[in-house]
Design a protein around this motif. Structure first.
Motif, PDB file in Angstrom:
ATOM      1  N   ARG A  70       0.849  -1.199   0.000  1.00 23.86           N
ATOM      2  CA  ARG A  70       0.000   0.000   0.000  1.00 23.86           C
ATOM      3  C   ARG A  70       0.873   1.234   0.000  1.00 23.86           C
ATOM      4  O   ARG A  70       1.798   1.357   0.778  1.00 23.86           O
ATOM      5  CB  ARG A  70      -0.896  -0.012   1.229  1.00 23.86           C
ATOM      6  N   ARG A  71       0.558   2.131  -0.855  1.00 20.69           N
ATOM      7  CA  ARG A  71       1.372   3.326  -1.012  1.00 20.69           C
ATOM      8  C   ARG A  71       0.705   4.491  -0.287  1.00 20.69           C
ATOM      9  O   ARG A  71       0.113   5.367  -0.892  1.00 20.69           O
ATOM     10  CB  ARG A  71       1.542   3.646  -2.483  1.00 20.69           C
ATOM     11  N   HIS A  72       0.806   4.465   1.043  1.00 17.84           N
ATOM     12  CA  HIS A  72       0.252   5.539   1.847  1.00 17.84           C
ATOM     13  C   HIS A  72       1.328   6.583   2.135  1.00 17.84           C
ATOM     14  O   HIS A  72       2.529   6.324   1.983  1.00 17.84           O
ATOM     15  CB  HIS A  72      -0.264   5.004   3.188  1.00 17.84           C
ATOM     16  N   ILE A  73       0.888   7.722   2.594  1.00 20.68           N
ATOM     17  CA  ILE A  73       1.859   8.727   3.034  1.00 20.68           C
ATOM     18  C   ILE A  73       2.516   8.208   4.304  1.00 20.68           C
ATOM     19  O   ILE A  73       1.941   7.390   5.036  1.00 20.68           O
ATOM     20  CB  ILE A  73       1.176  10.104   3.250  1.00 20.68           C
ATOM     21  N   PRO A  74       3.735   8.637   4.603  1.00 25.71           N
ATOM     22  CA  PRO A  74       4.448   8.106   5.773  1.00 25.71           C
ATOM     23  C   PRO A  74       3.706   8.318   7.095  1.00 25.71           C
ATOM     24  O   PRO A  74       3.781   7.472   7.990  1.00 25.71           O
ATOM     25  CB  PRO A  74       5.771   8.874   5.761  1.00 25.71           C
ATOM     26  N   MET A  75       2.955   9.402   7.213  1.00 28.47           N
ATOM     27  CA  MET A  75       2.221   9.654   8.458  1.00 28.47           C
ATOM     28  C   MET A  75       1.149   8.580   8.685  1.00 28.47           C
ATOM     29  O   MET A  75       0.970   8.099   9.797  1.00 28.47           O
ATOM     30  CB  MET A  75       1.580  11.040   8.417  1.00 28.47           C
ATOM     31  N   ARG A  76       0.464   8.194   7.637  1.00 36.01           N
ATOM     32  CA  ARG A  76      -0.571   7.165   7.772  1.00 36.01           C
ATOM     33  C   ARG A  76       0.048   5.805   8.072  1.00 36.01           C
ATOM     34  O   ARG A  76      -0.491   5.026   8.863  1.00 36.01           O
ATOM     35  CB  ARG A  76      -1.420   7.101   6.511  1.00 36.01           C
ATOM     36  N   THR A  77       1.173   5.501   7.449  1.00 35.14           N
ATOM     37  CA  THR A  77       1.866   4.243   7.737  1.00 35.14           C
ATOM     38  C   THR A  77       2.321   4.201   9.184  1.00 35.14           C
ATOM     39  O   THR A  77       2.156   3.186   9.862  1.00 35.14           O
ATOM     40  CB  THR A  77       3.070   4.072   6.790  1.00 35.14           C
ATOM     41  N   ALA A  78       2.868   5.305   9.669  1.00 31.48           N
ATOM     42  CA  ALA A  78       3.300   5.369  11.072  1.00 31.48           C
ATOM     43  C   ALA A  78       2.109   5.217  12.019  1.00 31.48           C
ATOM     44  O   ALA A  78       2.196   4.527  13.044  1.00 31.48           O
ATOM     45  CB  ALA A  78       4.020   6.686  11.337  1.00 31.48           C
TER      46      ALA A  78
END
Length: 110
Positions: A70-78
């Motif tokens: 999934r290519r989420h923004i880093p904030m969402r992944t964190a």
């Protein structure tokens, strides 16, 4: 012994990754829900794995899926990884509370 621990962590991480890849999509009225079944490997790991190994697998498995699939923004992944840690940590802690201390073996245990 070390190889067994690594294979147990890898198996648990694969189970968590599979639970994150194969989510259940439910359409309810005019909204869609995606449910992960990550609780299944968590409950199995509570009985089969050491708490530190389970916590590592609880974050590592979904982390690989979130970063690669999934290519989420880093904030969402964190945020998602923190959510996995906040589910796994208290679950592991509460499950291991009633366990008695392991009995010692040898002359000093007497």
């Amino acid at each position: 012994m070390r190889r067994t621990i690594l294979s147990l962590i890898a198996a648990a991480a694969l189970a968590f990754a599979a639970a994150e890849v194969f989510v259940v999509h439910v359409n309810f009225r005019h909204s869609a829900l995606s449910l992960s079944l990550a609780e299944v490997p968590l409950v199995a790991g509570l009985f089969l794995a050491h708490p530190s190994e389970l916590m590592l697998a609880c974050i590592l498995g979904p982390g690989v899926v979130l970063l690669l699939d999934r290519r989420h923004i880093p904030m969402r992944t964190a945020f998602n990884l923190a959510q996995f840690a906040l589910v796994g940590g208290p679950s592991i802690t509460l499950f291991s509370l009633p366990l008695p201390a392991p009995a010692g073996v040898g002359p000093a245990a007497g």
